[in-house]
Motif scaffolding. Sequence first.
Motif, short mmCIF file in Angstrom:
data_model
loop_
_atom_site.label_atom_id
_atom_site.label_comp_id
_atom_site.label_asym_id
_atom_site.label_seq_id
_atom_site.Cartn_x
_atom_site.Cartn_y
_atom_site.Cartn_z
N ARG A 15 -50.73 -14.77 31.18
CA ARG A 15 -52.27 -14.94 30.69
C ARG A 15 -53.13 -13.96 31.23
NH1 ARG A 15 -54.29 -20.35 33.31
NH2 ARG A 15 -56.09 -19.61 32.30
N ALA A 16 -52.79 -12.87 31.19
CA ALA A 16 -53.75 -11.78 31.60
C ALA A 16 -54.83 -11.79 30.67
CB ALA A 16 -52.83 -10.37 31.52
N PRO A 50 -48.25 -23.81 39.01
CA PRO A 50 -47.07 -23.03 38.64
C PRO A 50 -47.28 -21.66 38.16
CG PRO A 50 -47.80 -24.55 36.92
CD PRO A 50 -48.58 -24.95 38.02
N TRP A 51 -46.25 -20.83 38.36
CA TRP A 51 -46.52 -19.42 38.11
C TRP A 51 -47.06 -19.15 36.50
CZ3 TRP A 51 -47.17 -16.43 41.90
CH2 TRP A 51 -46.18 -16.47 43.08
N PHE A 54 -44.81 -8.75 36.33
CA PHE A 54 -46.27 -8.89 37.19
C PHE A 54 -46.35 -10.11 37.69
CE2 PHE A 54 -46.89 -5.74 33.19
CZ PHE A 54 -47.03 -4.55 34.17
N LYS A 55 -45.47 -10.60 38.45
CA LYS A 55 -45.56 -11.79 39.28
C LYS A 55 -45.85 -11.32 40.71
CE LYS A 55 -42.97 -15.45 36.98
NZ LYS A 55 -42.17 -16.56 37.23
N LYS A 102 -52.81 -12.86 36.18
CA LYS A 102 -52.70 -11.20 36.56
C LYS A 102 -54.02 -10.79 37.16
CE LYS A 102 -48.68 -12.23 34.77
NZ LYS A 102 -47.52 -12.62 35.29
N CYS A 103 -54.84 -11.39 37.84
CA CYS A 103 -56.18 -10.97 38.25
C CYS A 103 -56.18 -10.06 39.54
CB CYS A 103 -57.04 -12.03 38.31
SG CYS A 103 -56.70 -13.19 39.83
#
Length: 312
Positions: free
Chosen positions: A77-78, A266-267, A227-228, A272-273
């Motif tokens: 969700r970037a 949840p992840w 990118f987690k 990705k902020c």
Amino acid sequence: MKTTTLRVLVSLAVIVIIAIGYAVNVGIGTLSAIGWQDISLLCPLGALTTMLASKTIVPRAIISLVIAVVVILLLGRAFCGWVCPVPVVSKLRDAFKKSGGKGAGNSTVPLTETERAFLKGCRSKEGCSSCEDLRAQFDSRHIVLGGTLLSAAIFGFPVFCLICPIGLTFATVLLVMLLFGGGDVTWSIVIVSILLLIEVVLFRKWCSKICPLSALMSLVAKGNKTFKPTINDTKCLESSREATCGKCAEACEVRIDPRHPELGAPWNECTKCRACVDACPAGAISMPFLASKNEKAAEHAVSFIEQREERN
């Protein structure tokens, strides 16, 4: 430069570029249909509602959907964290409450006593029904998403596009430019501006409780592995010094708890902020493209609450 500032600048840059495109009549479109001249891509929700409204398979909509799915699988969700103009517009609202009361600027909601009771009963590292209950909380965005798709099929028109704050933002930019450029004053600028203000000012939890586009993205983002936020246990204050911290969870705008994933969202909600990366006082959090097997502590971390109670 702080990541928060950089994110605002990126969103503003997108708005400015599109505004310049309006001014010089370059057909780059908007975030709802971005492209170049006759080649454009629809937003994934717009593509779905367009096909449901027309009850036909639209090739351009299919291509747009496929590209959107690939991008979301790659970046999650970037878009919500870096491109969408709604959070930037919302900051105008927040600017008026800087002198305000408790918790101004902090969107983290503390755990209820019921949730704490659930967590105290969690002992199994393989998971338990109590923790699953916490993670599977009701998401009103999915109801709105269903209503958005259903209304398009019933009325034969993508109804949500009329009130989408992303579309309204760029419509306002265009109308203001027309107002100052040619003196064209119509009721549309008043109506569009009022709708945008209502959504941003009154629906303060638009992104987390209402937005059907974010709901659609979060469903697709369940397949995202990149990118987690990943925690280095040798640096983290909780794992290395057994000291309570929680700064990363407090900083997260979507209520993910990187140190204790079972406590928060949840992840797939991650935008990705990098707020958690900036907030960590020990510099223990990173966001690698793909976490190696020995770096996946963020996904499989055992709750510090459980560890402490087991020792006692």
